[in-house]
Design a protein around this motif. Structure first.
Motif, mmCIF file in Angstrom:
data_model
loop_
_atom_site.group_PDB
_atom_site.id
_atom_site.type_symbol
_atom_site.label_atom_id
_atom_site.label_comp_id
_atom_site.label_asym_id
_atom_site.label_seq_id
_atom_site.Cartn_x
_atom_site.Cartn_y
_atom_site.Cartn_z
ATOM 1 N N GLY A 180 102.577 24.030 92.596
ATOM 2 C CA GLY A 180 102.406 22.654 92.125
ATOM 3 C C GLY A 180 101.869 21.773 93.248
ATOM 4 N N THR A 181 100.993 20.840 92.918
ATOM 5 C CA THR A 181 100.543 19.859 93.908
ATOM 6 C C THR A 181 101.230 18.544 93.578
ATOM 7 N N ALA A 182 101.810 17.949 94.608
ATOM 8 C CA ALA A 182 102.582 16.728 94.356
ATOM 9 C C ALA A 182 102.603 15.885 95.618
ATOM 10 N N LEU A 183 102.503 14.582 95.441
ATOM 11 C CA LEU A 183 102.450 13.705 96.607
ATOM 12 C C LEU A 183 103.749 13.719 97.416
ATOM 13 N N PRO A 184 104.905 13.878 96.761
ATOM 14 C CA PRO A 184 106.127 13.911 97.572
ATOM 15 C C PRO A 184 106.325 15.225 98.322
ATOM 16 N N VAL A 240 99.153 24.085 89.589
ATOM 17 C CA VAL A 240 99.589 23.041 88.643
ATOM 18 C C VAL A 240 99.235 21.660 89.186
ATOM 19 N N MET A 241 98.528 20.877 88.389
ATOM 20 C CA MET A 241 98.106 19.529 88.781
ATOM 21 C C MET A 241 98.767 18.497 87.859
ATOM 22 N N GLY A 242 99.023 17.308 88.426
ATOM 23 C CA GLY A 242 99.770 16.306 87.660
ATOM 24 C C GLY A 242 98.891 15.281 86.950
ATOM 25 N N ASN A 243 99.539 14.522 86.126
ATOM 26 C CA ASN A 243 98.904 13.428 85.390
ATOM 27 C C ASN A 243 98.362 12.368 86.364
ATOM 28 N N GLU A 244 97.268 11.721 85.970
ATOM 29 C CA GLU A 244 96.591 10.761 86.846
ATOM 30 C C GLU A 244 97.511 9.627 87.311
ATOM 31 N N GLN A 245 98.425 9.198 86.458
ATOM 32 C CA GLN A 245 99.310 8.101 86.851
ATOM 33 C C GLN A 245 100.655 8.607 87.379
ATOM 34 N N ALA A 246 101.222 9.567 86.665
ATOM 35 C CA ALA A 246 102.626 9.894 86.904
ATOM 36 C C ALA A 246 102.868 11.183 87.681
ATOM 37 N N GLY A 247 101.802 11.953 87.976
ATOM 38 C CA GLY A 247 102.008 13.238 88.638
ATOM 39 C C GLY A 247 102.627 14.268 87.684
ATOM 40 N N VAL A 248 103.276 15.297 88.236
ATOM 41 C CA VAL A 248 103.907 16.308 87.369
ATOM 42 C C VAL A 248 105.316 15.846 86.974
ATOM 43 N N THR A 249 105.776 16.274 85.823
ATOM 44 C CA THR A 249 107.144 15.936 85.406
ATOM 45 C C THR A 249 108.139 16.681 86.291
ATOM 46 N N VAL A 262 103.123 21.666 97.059
ATOM 47 C CA VAL A 262 102.311 21.418 98.252
ATOM 48 C C VAL A 262 101.578 20.089 98.148
ATOM 49 N N ARG A 263 101.115 19.650 99.314
ATOM 50 C CA ARG A 263 100.441 18.360 99.401
ATOM 51 C C ARG A 263 99.151 18.526 100.210
ATOM 52 N N ILE A 264 98.136 17.788 99.805
ATOM 53 C CA ILE A 264 96.874 17.756 100.544
ATOM 54 C C ILE A 264 96.967 16.567 101.507
ATOM 55 N N PRO A 265 96.775 16.788 102.805
ATOM 56 C CA PRO A 265 96.951 15.677 103.744
ATOM 57 C C PRO A 265 95.962 14.544 103.496
ATOM 58 N N SER A 280 96.499 8.426 96.919
ATOM 59 C CA SER A 280 96.334 9.762 96.327
ATOM 60 C C SER A 280 94.843 10.050 96.198
ATOM 61 N N LEU A 281 94.534 11.304 95.931
ATOM 62 C CA LEU A 281 93.155 11.681 95.617
ATOM 63 C C LEU A 281 92.980 11.631 94.111
ATOM 64 N N ASN A 282 91.742 11.445 93.685
ATOM 65 C CA ASN A 282 91.427 11.583 92.260
ATOM 66 C C ASN A 282 91.815 13.006 91.817
ATOM 67 N N ILE A 293 89.166 15.734 92.151
ATOM 68 C CA ILE A 293 88.881 16.019 93.568
ATOM 69 C C ILE A 293 90.026 16.848 94.158
ATOM 70 N N ALA A 294 91.264 16.429 93.864
ATOM 71 C CA ALA A 294 92.426 17.162 94.391
ATOM 72 C C ALA A 294 92.412 18.600 93.881
ATOM 73 N N THR A 295 92.029 18.788 92.622
ATOM 74 C CA THR A 295 91.984 20.149 92.059
ATOM 75 C C THR A 295 90.950 20.990 92.797
HETATM 76 N N1 SAM Z 1 100.880 8.282 91.371
HETATM 77 C C1 SAM Z 1 100.676 9.666 91.095
HETATM 78 C C2 SAM Z 1 101.767 10.495 91.759
HETATM 79 O O1 SAM Z 1 102.639 9.935 92.383
HETATM 80 O O2 SAM Z 1 101.770 11.724 91.624
HETATM 81 C C3 SAM Z 1 99.311 10.035 91.565
HETATM 82 C C4 SAM Z 1 98.749 11.103 90.781
HETATM 83 S S1 SAM Z 1 97.246 11.787 91.413
HETATM 84 C C5 SAM Z 1 96.060 10.608 91.037
HETATM 85 C C6 SAM Z 1 96.996 13.037 90.196
HETATM 86 C C7 SAM Z 1 97.345 14.403 90.659
HETATM 87 O O3 SAM Z 1 96.407 14.827 91.630
HETATM 88 C C8 SAM Z 1 98.684 14.576 91.305
HETATM 89 O O4 SAM Z 1 99.723 14.730 90.375
HETATM 90 C C9 SAM Z 1 98.469 15.859 92.099
HETATM 91 O O5 SAM Z 1 98.526 16.979 91.254
HETATM 92 C C10 SAM Z 1 97.047 15.669 92.564
HETATM 93 N N2 SAM Z 1 96.941 15.019 93.883
HETATM 94 C C11 SAM Z 1 96.237 13.936 94.203
HETATM 95 N N3 SAM Z 1 96.300 13.698 95.514
HETATM 96 C C12 SAM Z 1 97.085 14.665 96.039
HETATM 97 C C13 SAM Z 1 97.538 14.993 97.360
HETATM 98 N N4 SAM Z 1 97.176 14.278 98.412
HETATM 99 N N5 SAM Z 1 98.303 16.078 97.517
HETATM 100 C C14 SAM Z 1 98.663 16.836 96.473
HETATM 101 N N6 SAM Z 1 98.275 16.581 95.207
HETATM 102 C C15 SAM Z 1 97.489 15.519 94.995
#
Ligand code: SAM
Length: 274
Positions: A200-204, A221-230, A241-244, A251-253, A256-258
């Motif tokens: 899973g990719t997640a900002l936290p 696994v990629m999350g929703n544009e606003q809310a991320g993954v459930t 994991v997180r992309i620096p 966050s990245l679009n 792009i993140a995918t």
């Molecule tokens: N506010 C949302 C959040 O807190 O997750 C931002 C969602 S971001 C626009 C949409 C998805 O792109 C995220 O759920 C994640 O899957 C991926 N993403 C974007 N930037 C990322 C990053 N720096 N590291 C990991 N995943 C990222």
């Protein structure tokens, strides 16, 4: 004009097939007919190359002798479809825009449940949790194609992968990459029996995406544009994991993140490259 009974010249804007095609811009119209629209000869040829013929082929009547149009018409008629030879006004009406492409084709959408995902079919798959933007979705399908992914899994309430915008953004890859659709519960069931890593990719997340624990086949696994993954989906991942990032962006679009994550964890080999 062709002699074939299923090739018709249509100039009336109120023609029933023109109306049916125009309705494919709306989700309701696509649901009712099971068809979706692809714009442009190049995209329609991509479909043919993937063994898919249009059920309805529309082309500008002045282009009827073009090689590409002949090829598409042959395939469409062979498969039992119908062809419309039209003028500028009818093309613009069907495409719902001025200066449309000279070829528009309607294809049947095949709905695939998660039960049809074969993890052995590829090294990597992409799951999108409640993706909302059809441009993101189509771009991700195109990138999934580029890395040789086995499919894109749409989880929960998502935008329509058969929309004109998603198909356009996929640049024909929608015909090459299987798209699976299912609920979050279906996804959790699939993830629990997935034979490889579920990343899973997640900002936290606190782990660098290139240090993900990778066992093939990888389900990214990629999350929703606003809310991320459930929370439930995050808990089902074997690694988060997180992309620096630096700077002001939080966050990245999503598309792009995918792309970054897919190339980081499953870059395809290209032996022709130096
Ligand atoms: N506010 C949302 C959040 O807190 O997750 C931002 C969602 S971001 C626009 C949409 C998805 O792109 C995220 O759920 C994640 O899957 C991926 N993403 C974007 N930037 C990322 C990053 N720096 N590291 C990991 N995943 C990222």
């Amino acid at each position: 004009m062709s002699e074939h009974p299923r090739v018709r010249e249509v100039t009336s804007l109120s023609n029933a097939t023109v109306k049916e095609l125009r309705a494919l811009h709306d989700r309701k119209g696509r649901r009712e007919s099971g068809l979706f629209l692809a714009e442009g000869a190049r995209t329609a040829l991509e479909a043919l190359d993937n063994g898919r013929a249009p059920e309805i082929l529309v082309y500008h009547r002045e282009g009827r002798e073009r090689d590409v149009v002949r090829r598409l018409r042959f395939a469409c008629l062979e498969a039992g479809g119908e062809c419309l030879e039209v003028d500028d006004a009818v093309l613009a009406k069907i495409a719902r825009k001025d200066n449309p492409q000279s070829v528009v084709a309607a294809f049947r959408w095949t709905r695939r449940p998660f039960a049809e995902v074969d993890p052995a079919a590829a090294r990597v798959f992409v799951a999108l949790d409640r993706v909302r933007d059809p441009g993101n979705l189509g771009t991700i399908v195109r990138t999934a194609d580029a890395v040789g992914a086995g499919g894109v899994l749409l989880v929960g309430d998502t935008c329509d992968p058969a929309s004109v915008e998603a198909v356009r953004a996929s640049m024909g890859s929608i015909f090459a990459v299987p798209v699976f659709e299912g609920s979050e519960a279906d996804f959790l069931a699939l993830a629990s029996r997935w034979p490889g890593s579920v990343v899973g990719t997640a900002l936290p997340a606190s782990k660098h995406y290139r240090r993900a624990d990778l066992r093939s086949p990888i389900l990214l696994v990629m999350g929703n544009e606003q809310a991320g993954v459930t929370d439930a989906i995050a808990a089902a991942c074997t690694d988060l994991v997180r992309i620096p990032m630096q700077g002001r962006a939080d966050s990245l679009n999503l598309a792009i993140a995918t792309a970054v994550a897919l190339y980081g964890i499953a870059e395809p080999e290209d032996t022709a490259l130096g």
